[in-house]
Design a protein around this motif. Structure first.
Motif, PDB file in Angstrom:
ATOM      1  N   LEU A 177      47.691  49.729  34.257  1.00  0.00           N
ATOM      2  CA  LEU A 177      46.593  49.501  34.947  1.00  0.00           C
ATOM      3  C   LEU A 177      46.379  49.298  35.682  1.00  0.00           C
ATOM      4  N   CYS A 178      47.455  50.071  36.843  1.00  0.00           N
ATOM      5  CA  CYS A 178      46.731  49.419  38.298  1.00  0.00           C
ATOM      6  C   CYS A 178      45.393  50.486  38.576  1.00  0.00           C
ATOM      7  N   ARG A 179      46.109  51.680  38.654  1.00  0.00           N
ATOM      8  CA  ARG A 179      44.691  52.362  39.001  1.00  0.00           C
ATOM      9  C   ARG A 179      43.054  52.173  38.324  1.00  0.00           C
ATOM     10  N   GLN A 200      46.404  38.741  34.892  1.00  0.00           N
ATOM     11  CA  GLN A 200      46.323  38.476  36.597  1.00  0.00           C
ATOM     12  C   GLN A 200      47.286  39.036  37.026  1.00  0.00           C
ATOM     13  N   LEU A 201      48.765  38.750  36.729  1.00  0.00           N
ATOM     14  CA  LEU A 201      49.576  39.338  37.303  1.00  0.00           C
ATOM     15  C   LEU A 201      49.534  41.209  37.693  1.00  0.00           C
ATOM     16  N   VAL A 230      45.955  36.889  47.897  1.00  0.00           N
ATOM     17  CA  VAL A 230      47.035  38.252  48.072  1.00  0.00           C
ATOM     18  C   VAL A 230      47.453  38.328  49.522  1.00  0.00           C
ATOM     19  N   SER A 231      47.039  37.558  50.970  1.00  0.00           N
ATOM     20  CA  SER A 231      47.412  36.709  51.727  1.00  0.00           C
ATOM     21  C   SER A 231      47.997  36.397  52.614  1.00  0.00           C
ATOM     22  N   LYS A 232      48.214  35.196  50.992  1.00  0.00           N
ATOM     23  CA  LYS A 232      48.624  34.041  51.262  1.00  0.00           C
ATOM     24  C   LYS A 232      50.288  34.624  50.415  1.00  0.00           C
ATOM     25  N   ARG A 280      47.050  44.856  43.560  1.00  0.00           N
ATOM     26  CA  ARG A 280      45.625  44.280  44.869  1.00  0.00           C
ATOM     27  C   ARG A 280      46.773  45.016  46.066  1.00  0.00           C
ATOM     28  N   MET A 281      48.358  44.588  45.434  1.00  0.00           N
ATOM     29  CA  MET A 281      49.474  44.490  46.760  1.00  0.00           C
ATOM     30  C   MET A 281      49.617  46.091  46.340  1.00  0.00           C
TER      31      MET A 281
END
Length: 325
Positions: A281-283, A262-263, A304-306, A269-270
């Motif tokens: 695993l970013c890509r 999850q992290l 992500v927004s929060k 996503r950020m």
């Protein structure tokens, strides 16, 4: 002093104000008429006997009437007398339209005279005398000390005479408690988002620069045990080490690995530089986003927004703190 002495000596007085104790307070009609439009009208309708006008101010102690009339002459008063007659003077100032005395009474009540025993009486009086700020302070005190105030004689008398006010105060207590719980919930929620933001920073720090005994493959670490500036680094270091050695690893198979997945996805996503990013695993997660359901995508966007909002809030607070020192 001259006006104060004129009242005390009563020289040339042409008005006799009768009080509850069947006593008389001497005054001058011109002074009373100028000070209060209500008193001017009362004097105009009063009867004259032997050149003296007689009016009544009932319902309050003689001492309160004396203090009230003295204030009309000189705006003078003794603090001890004000404390003694403040509620009576508030009523008189409202009824006879004396704004300056009303402000003095309200200020005195606001500055420490309120108690748990008298707050209900003062609240009802404040509403009857059009003193909204004082009424608000009373309600706030009731909400803060509801348990003890609800046991007072003032509360019991109010419940018998004014059940609508009791209902209103109980609703205010419930509403305040709900707001408190909501604030607590938001604080706890925001704390989680701040921790996630710190975890993102620590993850990037470990994968890019390395820390203590863990880091990227292309970097030799000295194994320094110096203090790290990233609060989440120690916990994340343990989690990364577990993730690299866990036999299960797949999401859902291990609680710790699931958290790591999850992290990693949250970071992806950020992240704005997936091609050069050193976080594993970013890509992969960037490509996975295109296959997710709309519902999952929405949930991740909200998260992500929060986290970004928490990051900006922490950054803004840090900037202000630096400016203070």
């Amino acid at each position: 002093d001259a006006w104060d002495n004129l009242f005390k000596e009563g020289y040339g007085a042409d008005v006799c104000i009768l009080t509850n104790e069947k006593s008389c307070v001497l005054a001058h009609s011109n002074v009373l008429s100028i000070a209060s439009p209500v008193l001017a009208n009362v004097l105009r309708l009063s009867k004259v006997k032997n050149g003296m006008r007689y009016i009544k101010i009932p319902g309050v102690p003689h001492g309160a009437v004396c203090m009230f009339i003295r204030f009309l002459y000189s705006s003078c008063y003794e603090e001890e007398e004000l404390q003694k007659f403040v509620l009576h003077l508030l009523v008189l100032s409202h009824f006879y339209s004396i704004p300056s005395l009303k402000r003095v009474c309200i200020c005195s009540l606001e500055q420490g005279w309120l108690t748990r025993e008298n707050v209900i009486d003062v609240l009802q009086l404040a509403r009857n005398c059009d003193a909204p700020r004082l009424a608000f302070i009373c309600v706030r005190m009731v909400v803060k000390n509801f348990q003890s105030i609800s046991l007072t004689e003032g509360w019991r008398a109010m419940r018998r005479a004014n059940p609508a006010l009791e209902q209103e105060l109980v609703e205010s207590v419930v509403e305040a408690d709900t707001r408190k719980q909501e604030r607590q919930r938001k604080m706890e929620e925001n704390k989680v988002y701040v921790q996630l933001h710190e975890a993102m920073e620590a993850l990037l720090h470990i994968c890019k620069d390395g820390c203590r005994t863990i880091g990227p493959r292309d970097k030799v670490l000295k194994g320094s045990q110096g203090a790290c500036n990233f609060p989440a680094c120690k916990g994340l270091e343990t989690l990364v080490r577990h993730f690299s050695n866990c036999k299960t690893r797949v999401p859902g198979g291990c609680v710790h690995c699931k958290r790591m997945w999850q992290l990693l996805e949250l970071h992806s996503r950020m992240c704005n530089e997936p091609d050069s990013c050193k976080v594993p695993l970013c890509r992969h997660f960037k490509e996975k986003m295109q296959q997710q359901s709309k519902k999952d995508e929405t949930k991740w966007k909200v998260l992500v927004s929060k986290v970004i909002a928490a990051k900006n809030a922490v950054g803004s607070f840090s900037s202000r703190s630096k400016g203070l020192f």
